[in-house]
Design an enzyme around this catalytic site. Structure first.
Site, mmCIF file in Angstrom:
data_model
loop_
_atom_site.group_PDB
_atom_site.id
_atom_site.type_symbol
_atom_site.label_atom_id
_atom_site.label_comp_id
_atom_site.label_asym_id
_atom_site.label_seq_id
_atom_site.Cartn_x
_atom_site.Cartn_y
_atom_site.Cartn_z
ATOM 1 N N ARG A 168 0.847 -1.204 0.000
ATOM 2 C CA ARG A 168 0.000 0.000 0.000
ATOM 3 C C ARG A 168 0.870 1.237 0.000
ATOM 4 O O ARG A 168 0.530 2.249 -0.597
ATOM 5 C CB ARG A 168 -0.923 -0.021 1.213
ATOM 6 N N ASP A 197 0.112 -6.955 -3.132
ATOM 7 C CA ASP A 197 -1.303 -6.647 -2.894
ATOM 8 C C ASP A 197 -1.830 -5.926 -4.128
ATOM 9 O O ASP A 197 -1.099 -5.795 -5.128
ATOM 10 C CB ASP A 197 -1.481 -5.805 -1.613
ATOM 11 N N HIS A 271 -6.520 -10.089 -3.526
ATOM 12 C CA HIS A 271 -5.517 -9.032 -3.323
ATOM 13 C C HIS A 271 -4.446 -9.068 -4.411
ATOM 14 O O HIS A 271 -3.269 -8.790 -4.146
ATOM 15 C CB HIS A 271 -4.867 -9.172 -1.937
ATOM 16 N N ASP A 347 -6.691 -14.182 2.197
ATOM 17 C CA ASP A 347 -7.748 -13.375 2.814
ATOM 18 C C ASP A 347 -8.596 -12.659 1.769
ATOM 19 O O ASP A 347 -8.134 -12.355 0.669
ATOM 20 C CB ASP A 347 -7.138 -12.338 3.767
ATOM 21 N N GLU A 348 -9.815 -12.380 2.147
ATOM 22 C CA GLU A 348 -10.707 -11.466 1.435
ATOM 23 C C GLU A 348 -10.718 -11.672 -0.080
ATOM 24 O O GLU A 348 -10.568 -10.720 -0.838
ATOM 25 C CB GLU A 348 -10.310 -10.015 1.756
ATOM 26 N N TRP A 414 -6.864 -13.595 12.174
ATOM 27 C CA TRP A 414 -6.946 -12.119 12.127
ATOM 28 C C TRP A 414 -8.355 -11.613 12.347
ATOM 29 O O TRP A 414 -8.556 -10.542 12.892
ATOM 30 C CB TRP A 414 -6.360 -11.590 10.813
ATOM 31 N N TYR A 439 -4.011 -5.098 15.694
ATOM 32 C CA TYR A 439 -3.940 -4.378 14.422
ATOM 33 C C TYR A 439 -3.379 -2.976 14.649
ATOM 34 O O TYR A 439 -4.060 -2.069 15.137
ATOM 35 C CB TYR A 439 -5.307 -4.375 13.716
ATOM 36 N N ASP A 441 -2.540 -0.769 12.601
ATOM 37 C CA ASP A 441 -2.992 0.309 11.709
ATOM 38 C C ASP A 441 -4.203 1.035 12.293
ATOM 39 O O ASP A 441 -4.545 2.128 11.845
ATOM 40 C CB ASP A 441 -3.328 -0.227 10.307
ATOM 41 N N TRP A 485 -0.756 -2.500 8.599
ATOM 42 C CA TRP A 485 -1.202 -2.248 7.223
ATOM 43 C C TRP A 485 -0.960 -0.775 6.936
ATOM 44 O O TRP A 485 -1.152 0.065 7.824
ATOM 45 C CB TRP A 485 -2.685 -2.609 7.084
ATOM 46 N N THR A 486 -0.584 -0.464 5.696
ATOM 47 C CA THR A 486 -0.094 0.905 5.479
ATOM 48 C C THR A 486 -0.926 1.710 4.479
ATOM 49 O O THR A 486 -0.407 2.619 3.848
ATOM 50 C CB THR A 486 1.379 0.868 5.025
ATOM 51 N N GLU A 487 -2.203 1.402 4.359
ATOM 52 C CA GLU A 487 -3.057 2.236 3.502
ATOM 53 C C GLU A 487 -2.872 3.720 3.823
ATOM 54 O O GLU A 487 -2.815 4.549 2.929
ATOM 55 C CB GLU A 487 -4.544 1.883 3.697
HETATM 56 C C1 ACM Z 1 -6.265 -8.827 6.582
HETATM 57 O O1 ACM Z 1 -6.264 -7.926 7.440
HETATM 58 N N1 ACM Z 1 -6.929 -8.664 5.449
HETATM 59 C C2 ACM Z 1 -5.579 -10.073 6.787
#
Ligand code: ACM
Length: 628
Positions: A168, A197, A271, A347-348, A414, A439, A441, A485-487
């Site tokens: 990110r 990602d 992702h 994930d996702e 997670w 988390y 972030d 996470w670095t969004e």
């Molecule tokens: C995640 O936070 N999508 C693993």
């Protein structure tokens, strides 16, 4: 009598001259006994090691000591030194691979361990026992005393990790090494490197050059991640970067010297927009217009972990060429990273494009799969077979349980701790990194003060984390980690701010005995580490000084509660549009807000001085909090 006087004078000097660093350590050692004397580090000292295997550690210690003392100390191989790093001839089973014993007396400091990892951790403790100026980058003239202590120390968990997302936002090799260096000081031993990602592919794969020629770059955008404009046709992609394989080897070596294993993550099958932008044929729609996402909003979230991706970002599980691609990727990744694990994400993953794809439907029929969700199980099992052929173990986010995975797969929990509980009960090894506690972030302070993101996570909540849930056999819990996470994190300095002090809480959760957990004691130590961090130039959040404002409804009136995490704070507030200070109302019990367009302003003081941020909350914001 004379002897007693000497002790009294010495103690007076010792306590007046320096803070007692022995009760400032993070993470808290297993056992620490303090004796009434101290060691004074001088120019005449030497740093000795008894085994040539420890030379690099002695050299590292000497470098760190010389930077601030200017003493020009040397590392020598010997059984006699003022500071001694000794590998045990006969291993002490209690210490395991990472434990150490540190004994400091008036004569010097002896660190013993079974392995270099233990010596390294003894060295980190020694640095924290020295006065805080040792963390500085220039020479200071002062008395360098170390309190006399006997420490026996070893970790509770074998996996003590932090994850950094470099997709990110791209962080340079130097940034990554600095982050790793900080991790090591708090006895973390696992660096989870989220390398791919939707917003960028960051690792050179020589057999697939487009992954970095195309996938590492996106169009220039500014502002809030998730709200950014989509790429325009033909617009040049100028923002990003990647690590060459030489860069990766350098970082791996740097980490290994600090007892840190790197777990690389290649996040598939979802992702994967950056990979698809590079090789569109890997997706179902094979849309050649696919671009690396600059942080645009392409997912509709419906809550409860259901969502729809409006741009395809998953690999096609029915295409054999996808597995040829993954074999190439993992062949090179496996050769670069000596650790046993490769993280494969999982994930996702939005499966709507799979559901519409004829090849996927045919594959489902062939496999007897009724739900498209279960195709993920097929995909993950194929990936696991690839990893096995390279001698590596699979770890993935807790979605890898969906559709079934082999018992050898390790699960990173997670979405809370429930994935971890389920996995451990099925006999999987698990690593706990739940959003609810780990988390990094998430916002640490008030979301009207700190840049806003998905949710909040206070230091106290992090510290309260217990990685072994009730009813779970502890042998399946390898440990835990914090995830950054670095969004919304564009720089290393801000990454530090988001990481600390919460990573100190997690360091203690993952290293120290459960029985020694004590919030009051921890928060006091955190404040001493703030002073050290100031000397070291390490950024951290001071959200512990910001009042926590919550509201509830009582007889139709809004009741406002104000608390603070740090001890010894006085909270002052106004509701009359005046600026608060220590002459305005002092908070002592929940305040009932009168009707009307009220604004609450609140700030904490300590010892007559303002500390922390001014928080300004209008009535509608306070009302919104009522349900939170
Ligand atoms: C995640 O936070 N999508 C693993």
């Amino acid at each position: 009598m004379k002897y007693l006087l000497y002790i009294v004078v010495f103690l007076a000097f010792n306590t007046a001259g320096a803070q007692n660093t022995a009760n400032q350590l993070i993470p808290q050692p297993v056992e620490i006994r303090q004796n009434n004397s101290a060691f004074n580090l001088t120019k005449a000292a030497s740093v000795a090691f008894n085994n040539p295997e420890s030379l690099h550690l002695a050299e590292m210690l000497v470098l760190r000591l010389n930077t601030a003392t200017g003493f020009g100390l040397k590392a020598i191989q010997s059984n006699k030194g003022t500071i001694q790093l000794n590998l045990n001839q006969v291993p002490d089973p209690k210490l395991g691979a990472e434990g150490y014993v540190l004994v400091s007396t008036a004569r010097g400091v002896v660190i013993t361990a079974n392995k270099n990892a233990g010596l390294f951790y003894g060295m980190q403790t020694l640095m924290q026992l020295l006065p805080m100026h040792i963390a500085g980058k220039s020479v200071v003239k002062m008395k360098w005393t170390i309190p006399a202590v006997s420490i026996t120390d070893y970790p509770r968990f074998a996996w003590r990790g932090l994850m950094l997302d470099v997709s990110r936002h791209f962080f340079s090799k130097q940034d990554v090494m600095q982050y790793i260096d900080e991790m090591a000081k708090w006895k973390f031993n696992t660096f989870h490197w989220h390398l791919t990602d939707d917003e960028g592919w960051r690792i050179e794969i020589k057999s697939l050059p487009k992954l970095t020629e195309v996938g590492a770059w996106r169009v220039q955008r500014y502002g809030h991640f998730g709200d950014r404009e989509v790429p325009k046709p033909g617009e040049a992609a100028s923002e990003g970067g990647f690590y060459t394989q030489d860069d990766i080897r350098q970082v791996v070596k740097y980490a290994a010297e600090r007892n840190i294993t790197i777990v690389p993550e290649i996040d598939v099958p979802g992702h994967s927009m950056a990979a698809i932008a590079s090789y569109p044929e890997l997706s179902c729609k094979k849309d050649t217009a696919t671009r690396v996402s600059p942080g645009m909003n392409f997912i509709d979230w419906y809550g409860n972990n259901t969502f729809k991706a409006n741009v395809e970002n998953a690999l096609n599980p029915a295409d054999e060429n996808v597995y040829v691609f993954l074999d190439k990727v993992f062949t090179e990744v496996a050769a670069l990273f000596p650790g046993q694990y490769i993280h494969v994400g999982g994930d996702e993953c939005y499966k709507g494009y799979w559901a519409e794809n004829a090849d996927c439907q045919q594959l489902m029929k062939k496999l007897g799969i009724r739900h498209v969700e279960d195709l993920q199980g097929y995909f993950m099992n194929r990936v696991e077979a690839i990893l096995k052929s390279k001698g590596k173990k699979l770890i993935g986010w807790d979605e890898i349980l969906d559709g079934g995975i082999s018992p050898e797969a390790t699960v990173m929990s997670w979405r809370g701790i429930k994935g971890g509980i389920e996995a451990a009960k099925m006999g999987h090894d698990v690593v706990m990194s739940p959003t609810t506690f780990a988390y990094l972030d998430y916002v640490q302070g008030d979301h009207t003060v700190d840049p806003s993101i998905y949710a909040g996570l206070r230091l106290k909540k992090c510290y309260s984390f217990e990685p072994v849930p009730e009813g779970v056999d502890a042998k399946y819990v390898l440990g835990g980690q914090g995830n950054l996470w670095t969004e919304q994190i564009p720089t290393l300095r801000y990454a530090q701010y988001m990481t600390f002090p919460r990573a100190w809480a997690l360091a203690e959760v993952y290293w120290s005995p459960k029985e020694s957990k004590n919030w009051d004691n921890f928060i006091r130590r955190v404040e001493t580490q703030f002073e050290r961090s100031d000397v070291a130039g390490l950024n951290y959040s001071k959200a512990i000084y910001d009042p926590i404002v919550t509201t509830s409804l009582k007889s139709g009136k809004l009741l406002v509660t104000m608390e603070a995490e740090a001890p010894g704070l006085e909270i002052y507030y106004t509701i009359d549009d005046a600026m608060p200070d220590n002459f305005t109302a002092k908070y002592s019990q929940p305040v009932q807000l009168p009707n009307g367009p009220i604004t609450l302003r609140v700030i904490a003081y300590r010892a007559g001085k303002p500390i922390g941020h001014l928080i300004t909350l209008k009535r509608d914001e306070l009302e919104k909090r009522e349900t939170k």
